[in-house]
Scaffold this active site. Structure first.
Site, PDB file in Angstrom:
ATOM      1  N   SER A  56       9.962  -1.810 -13.877  1.00 18.90           N
ATOM      2  CA  SER A  56       9.993  -2.827 -14.924  1.00 18.90           C
ATOM      3  C   SER A  56      11.246  -2.650 -15.799  1.00 18.90           C
ATOM      4  O   SER A  56      12.359  -2.726 -15.312  1.00 18.90           O
ATOM      5  CB  SER A  56       8.697  -2.768 -15.731  1.00 18.90           C
ATOM      6  OG  SER A  56       8.554  -3.876 -16.569  1.00 18.90           O
TER       7      SER A  56
ATOM      8  N   ASP B  40       3.195 -10.794  -9.120  1.00 19.60           N
ATOM      9  CA  ASP B  40       3.937 -10.064 -10.161  1.00 19.60           C
ATOM     10  C   ASP B  40       4.308 -10.957 -11.342  1.00 19.60           C
ATOM     11  O   ASP B  40       4.258 -12.190 -11.261  1.00 19.60           O
ATOM     12  CB  ASP B  40       5.214  -9.462  -9.556  1.00 19.60           C
ATOM     13  CG  ASP B  40       5.579  -8.113 -10.150  1.00 19.60           C
ATOM     14  OD1 ASP B  40       5.569  -7.983 -11.383  1.00 19.60           O
ATOM     15  OD2 ASP B  40       5.878  -7.196  -9.369  1.00 19.60           O
TER      16      ASP B  40
ATOM     17  N   HIS C 201       2.180  -6.449 -11.189  1.00 12.56           N
ATOM     18  CA  HIS C 201       3.288  -5.670 -11.742  1.00 12.56           C
ATOM     19  C   HIS C 201       3.122  -4.171 -11.498  1.00 12.56           C
ATOM     20  O   HIS C 201       4.096  -3.443 -11.411  1.00 12.56           O
ATOM     21  CB  HIS C 201       3.379  -5.962 -13.243  1.00 12.56           C
ATOM     22  CG  HIS C 201       4.703  -5.661 -13.853  1.00 12.56           C
ATOM     23  ND1 HIS C 201       5.883  -6.226 -13.413  1.00 12.56           N
ATOM     24  CD2 HIS C 201       5.048  -4.846 -14.901  1.00 12.56           C
ATOM     25  CE1 HIS C 201       6.886  -5.787 -14.157  1.00 12.56           C
ATOM     26  NE2 HIS C 201       6.409  -4.946 -15.050  1.00 12.56           N
TER      27      HIS C 201
END
Length: 290
Positions: free
Chosen positions: A106, A244, A271
């Site tokens: 991320s 995601d 995610h």
């Protein structure tokens, strides 16, 4: 202290801004070390699943300044991309890694790419970008599409909160519904993930990201590595879930912009796809790391 099948060693690194906590699994293994850079901003290291890769190579984790077991900044203004890039460089140097593969999840993916582009470290041999955040404009564009698919009442709650800058219980409820759809899609959330959510340093998050989950108003507002991805010459693996937070097509655009990049999409995952589909994730990662 035992860490699954591996011994785990913990310690602190003295940096310019404070003490940074780190841990290593499989320190005696011969493969090129993997250094994991967590997301957030303001999150903390989560060794689950990724530490299993320590059967082939040392796997290092560290908590960024203000996060987890690391020191808090004396001045919140020190929470910045520039300082975190320098910190990552210090961590690599002080651990003594003569070669390393960087794994960024991320926001951590944006950080490792920024480090590579700005510091041009020769020791970095490969990158793994997991559910990568590399561009605020792209992120916000995808977020707006996903939020628009929520029930109309929830969309209105988000709109009102961002308009008034008041984020209460209703907004938190919308955020959790969004997480169930796109963060971690396999309900219920595991206890360790809920504990990690509870440990987020909101000061770091607020400084870099802002109060809204879906609109970036902090220091990362102008963050956009898209124009520079072509400068990354090391081999890169991009991994995302099919549900995601960033559109698979956006990740594909990132892949196409990087000269030596491959991409994997994990089905029925969001995610946190490495936690949701650990065996698929590990198979993909092992193939690339080898």
């Amino acid at each position: 202290m035992p860490g699954g099948a591996f011994e785990v060693k913990e310690g602190f690194i003295e940096t310019e801004k404070g003490r940074i906590w780190y841990s290593v699994y499989g320190e005696d293994k011969k493969g090129v070390p993997l250094l994991v850079v967590h997301g957030g901003p303001g999150f903390l290291s989560m060794p689950q699943v990724i530490k299993d890769l320590a059967d082939e190579r040392p796997v290092y984790f560290y908590d960024q300044l203000g996060c987890g077991k690391s020191d808090k900044a004396e001045n919140p203004e020190e929470y910045s991309v520039e300082n975190y890039v320098r910190e990552l460089d210090e961590v690599i140097r002080d651990i003594g890694l003569s070669e390393v593969i960087l794994f960024g999840h991320s926001w951590g993916a944006g950080l490792v790419c920024s480090h590579l582009l700005d510091m041009k470290p020769e020791v970095v041999k490969k990158l793994v970008l997991s559910s990568p955040y590399l561009s605020t404009p792209k992120w916000e564009e995808d977020m707006k599409k996903l939020v628009s698919k929520l029930p109309e009442s929830m969309v209105e709650i988000v709109r009102k909160a961002e308009e008034t800058n008041e984020y209460g219980e209703e907004y938190f409820g919308v955020m959790m519904e969004f997480y169930k759809r796109h963060m971690y899609t396999h309900i219920p959330f595991p206890d360790y993930l809920m504990e990690a959510f509870g440990a987020i340093n909101q000061e770091v998050y607020g400084m870099l990201w802002g109060p809204s989950e879906f609109e970036i108003t902090g220091k990362l507002k102008s963050f956009d590595l898209s124009p520079r991805l072509g400068e990354i010459t090391v081999p890169v693996l991009l991994i995302c879930g099919d549900q995601d937070e960033m559109d698979v097509r956006t990740i594909r655009d990132f892949q196409m912009a990087i000269p030596n990049a491959q991409m994997a999409v994990i089905p029925d995952a969001g995610h946190m796809n490495h936690l949701e589909k650990p065996e698929i994730f590990k198979a993909i990662a092992r193939d690339f790391l080898a």
